[in-house]
Design a protein around this motif. Structure first.
Motif, PDB file in Angstrom:
ATOM      1  N   ILE A 225      83.059 -34.993  35.997  1.00 50.15           N
ATOM      2  CA  ILE A 225      83.227 -36.427  35.719  1.00 50.15           C
ATOM      3  C   ILE A 225      84.391 -37.003  36.514  1.00 50.15           C
ATOM      4  O   ILE A 225      84.315 -38.118  37.046  1.00 50.15           O
ATOM      5  CB  ILE A 225      83.437 -36.670  34.215  1.00 50.15           C
ATOM      6  CG1 ILE A 225      82.253 -36.123  33.408  1.00 50.15           C
ATOM      7  CG2 ILE A 225      83.621 -38.155  33.922  1.00 50.15           C
ATOM      8  CD1 ILE A 225      80.929 -36.781  33.719  1.00 50.15           C
ATOM      9  N   GLY A 226      85.490 -36.235  36.605  1.00 53.26           N
ATOM     10  CA  GLY A 226      86.649 -36.719  37.362  1.00 53.26           C
ATOM     11  C   GLY A 226      86.317 -36.936  38.830  1.00 53.26           C
ATOM     12  O   GLY A 226      86.724 -37.945  39.428  1.00 53.26           O
ATOM     13  N   ASN A 228      83.355 -37.619  40.077  1.00 52.16           N
ATOM     14  CA  ASN A 228      82.501 -38.805  40.162  1.00 52.16           C
ATOM     15  C   ASN A 228      83.316 -40.092  40.100  1.00 52.16           C
ATOM     16  O   ASN A 228      83.068 -41.046  40.840  1.00 52.16           O
ATOM     17  CB  ASN A 228      81.477 -38.795  39.017  1.00 52.16           C
ATOM     18  CG  ASN A 228      80.392 -37.752  39.217  1.00 52.16           C
ATOM     19  OD1 ASN A 228      80.051 -37.399  40.340  1.00 52.16           O
ATOM     20  ND2 ASN A 228      79.842 -37.241  38.131  1.00 52.16           N
ATOM     21  N   CYS A 229      84.293 -40.112  39.193  1.00 50.22           N
ATOM     22  CA  CYS A 229      85.122 -41.316  39.049  1.00 50.22           C
ATOM     23  C   CYS A 229      85.953 -41.581  40.300  1.00 50.22           C
ATOM     24  O   CYS A 229      86.104 -42.736  40.732  1.00 50.22           O
ATOM     25  CB  CYS A 229      86.031 -41.174  37.823  1.00 50.22           C
ATOM     26  SG  CYS A 229      85.159 -41.239  36.239  1.00 50.22           S
ATOM     27  N   PHE A 233      85.436 -45.095  42.234  1.00 50.92           N
ATOM     28  CA  PHE A 233      86.490 -46.112  42.161  1.00 50.92           C
ATOM     29  C   PHE A 233      87.516 -46.043  43.294  1.00 50.92           C
ATOM     30  O   PHE A 233      88.307 -46.969  43.455  1.00 50.92           O
ATOM     31  CB  PHE A 233      87.220 -46.015  40.810  1.00 50.92           C
ATOM     32  CG  PHE A 233      86.336 -46.298  39.635  1.00 50.92           C
ATOM     33  CD1 PHE A 233      85.821 -47.572  39.433  1.00 50.92           C
ATOM     34  CD2 PHE A 233      86.004 -45.291  38.746  1.00 50.92           C
ATOM     35  CE1 PHE A 233      84.998 -47.835  38.355  1.00 50.92           C
ATOM     36  CE2 PHE A 233      85.181 -45.541  37.657  1.00 50.92           C
ATOM     37  CZ  PHE A 233      84.672 -46.825  37.462  1.00 50.92           C
ATOM     38  N   VAL A 380      76.102 -40.446  34.681  1.00 48.75           N
ATOM     39  CA  VAL A 380      77.231 -40.813  35.542  1.00 48.75           C
ATOM     40  C   VAL A 380      76.888 -40.580  37.009  1.00 48.75           C
ATOM     41  O   VAL A 380      77.170 -41.429  37.879  1.00 48.75           O
ATOM     42  CB  VAL A 380      78.486 -40.012  35.136  1.00 48.75           C
ATOM     43  CG1 VAL A 380      79.638 -40.296  36.101  1.00 48.75           C
ATOM     44  CG2 VAL A 380      78.899 -40.349  33.712  1.00 48.75           C
ATOM     45  N   GLU A 384      76.581 -43.263  40.132  1.00 53.05           N
ATOM     46  CA  GLU A 384      77.355 -43.055  41.362  1.00 53.05           C
ATOM     47  C   GLU A 384      76.445 -43.060  42.589  1.00 53.05           C
ATOM     48  O   GLU A 384      76.787 -43.654  43.622  1.00 53.05           O
ATOM     49  CB  GLU A 384      78.090 -41.724  41.286  1.00 53.05           C
ATOM     50  CG  GLU A 384      78.860 -41.390  42.552  1.00 53.05           C
ATOM     51  CD  GLU A 384      79.388 -39.971  42.575  1.00 53.05           C
ATOM     52  OE1 GLU A 384      79.788 -39.507  43.654  1.00 53.05           O
ATOM     53  OE2 GLU A 384      79.397 -39.329  41.509  1.00 53.05           O
TER      54      GLU A 384
END
Length: 407
Positions: A225-226, A228-229, A233, A380, A384
């Motif tokens: 998840i990190g 992907n973020c 962003f 997620v 993305e």
């Protein structure tokens, strides 16, 4: 996006979460049914969207310099963004350093049937053969995007090379009319989408209610998840800024498609909405969006590349396999290559990773432990992927517009 539409979608999301928390079996069944209906409807529209978009674009562009430049630009930024996602995943994996799962937890998953059985026979030669169509109907029925793209490329280029006759012009106008009809159906579906969001949110809330080994898998999930973020962003906005494009404006314009991808877990099913947002909200030239986005939906899988890399390393580590720097760099290459052509459908990356690990002879029982939380990961990653598709499409449009102005 229409005024107040985001508010309506957010309200639908809250209502759906509330319904899911009730844990009423009859209501959960209804929500699952509605979610399935919406997913099937978007998949129904996705295949003809790909066919008509590619054929119409190639028929109008031909195989001249503009189309070649468009393809090269899209491919270049697809490779760059996908490689960046994989490298970020590797960096986070080394930084967070997930530990091994308890042996008893892995042994317990053997009974689920997720092992080295049938998938061990998978090979990329077989996968390549499925891309080469042996008839026109089968790829359409199977939703084989790569095979459809090959057919559409051939038909579109053939149309561009045909003599300028009334029959050719009538055929092109007919295809354009079908595309307009398709977009009308898409608009209708978007209008009733809040109902689908309620169902998707309720379904997700219910699925997250099971017992998940968060203590054992916490670091693994943090890496996925990190990564992907960071890609969503930081990295992708930097690509846009490098080309003089406002990331906030682009993200706002594509928010409808990104949310749709999040809920449907299918970039292919979201494609009609992605194309509509790119053209109407971001202002991308339809010639660019209808050529680049269908291709990106198939080959531009940022989230999938990161998932393949991190999950493969995690499984290899738990299997006691040696992981050197050469191995890690090799898996960066493998993850990027594997993500190309991965089906833009729910759980596509999961089964692809399962096949890769099975082909290596690894014990893939860990995939059974990952499965309960893959729903969230898939949501997620799909969001993305669609955001990355949008960025590549917008960059391609900007590059072509800039070169055209210099001519």
């Amino acid at each position: 996006m229409k005024k107040y539409q985001i508010i309506i979608w957010l309200v639908a999301l809250v209502v759906g979460v509330g319904i899911g928390l009730l844990r009423i079996e009859a209501i959960d069944s209804v929500m699952n049914f509605i979610a399935t209906v919406f997913t099937r409807l978007f998949r129904l529209l996705a295949v003809p969207t790909i066919i008509l978009a590619v054929i119409n674009t190639l028929a109008s562009l031909g195989v001249g310099k503009e189309m070649s430049r468009m393809f090269r630009t899209a491919l270049t930024y697809t490779l760059l963004t996908t490689t960046a996602a994989s490298v970020i995943g590797l960096g986070l994996y080394l930084l967070v350093s997930p530990g091994n799962l308890p042996a008893e937890a892995i042994d317990a998953e053997v009974a689920t049937g997720i092992a080295t059985g049938e998938t061990a026979e998978f090979s990329y030669a077989d996968h390549l053969l499925t891309v080469i169509p042996d008839n026109i109907i089968k790829p359409l029925l199977d939703g084989n995007v790569l095979a459809l793209l090959l057919i559409c490329f051939a038909v579109g280029i053939a149309l561009s090379k045909m003599p300028d006759t009334p029959s050719r012009n009538s055929l092109i106008k007919g295809l354009a009319g079908l595309q307009d009809l398709l977009f009308m159906l898409i608009r209708w579906l978007i209008d009733i989408l809040p109902i689908g969001i309620v169902a998707f949110a309720a379904q997700l809330t219910t699925e997250m209610g099971g017992d998940i080994m968060l203590d054992s898998l916490g670091k693994y999930v943090l890496v996925i998840i990190g990564g992907n973020c960071i890609q969503v962003f930081i990295i992708l906005p930097l690509f846009l800024l490098f080309k003089g494009i406002n990331p906030l404006t682009t993200f706002r314009g594509m928010s409808q498609a990104i949310l749709m991808a999040f809920f449907t877990k299918s970039s292919a099913a979201t494609l009609p909405v992605t194309m509509q947002n790119a053209e109407q909200k971001v202002g991308v030239d339809p010639k660019v969006s209808r050529f680049v986005l269908p291709i990106c939906t198939t080959i531009n899988m940022n989230g999938c590349a990161a998932f393949i890399l991190v999950t493969s390393l995690f499984i290899m580590q738990n299997n006691g396999m040696p992981i050197s720097w050469v191995t890690m760099l090799m898996w960066v290459f493998i993850s990027v290559l594997s993500a190309f052509g991965n089906a833009g459908v729910p759980m596509g990356c999961y089964f692809l990773t399962l096949s890769l690990m099975s082909g290596m002879g690894a014990d893939v029982s860990i995939m059974g432990i990952i499965l309960p939380i893959y729903t969230v990961i898939d949501m997620v990653e799909t969001a993305e992927n669609v955001w990355s598709d949008s960025c590549v499409c917008t960059i391609t449009d900007k590059v072509l517009a800039r070169k055209s102005s210099q001519v």
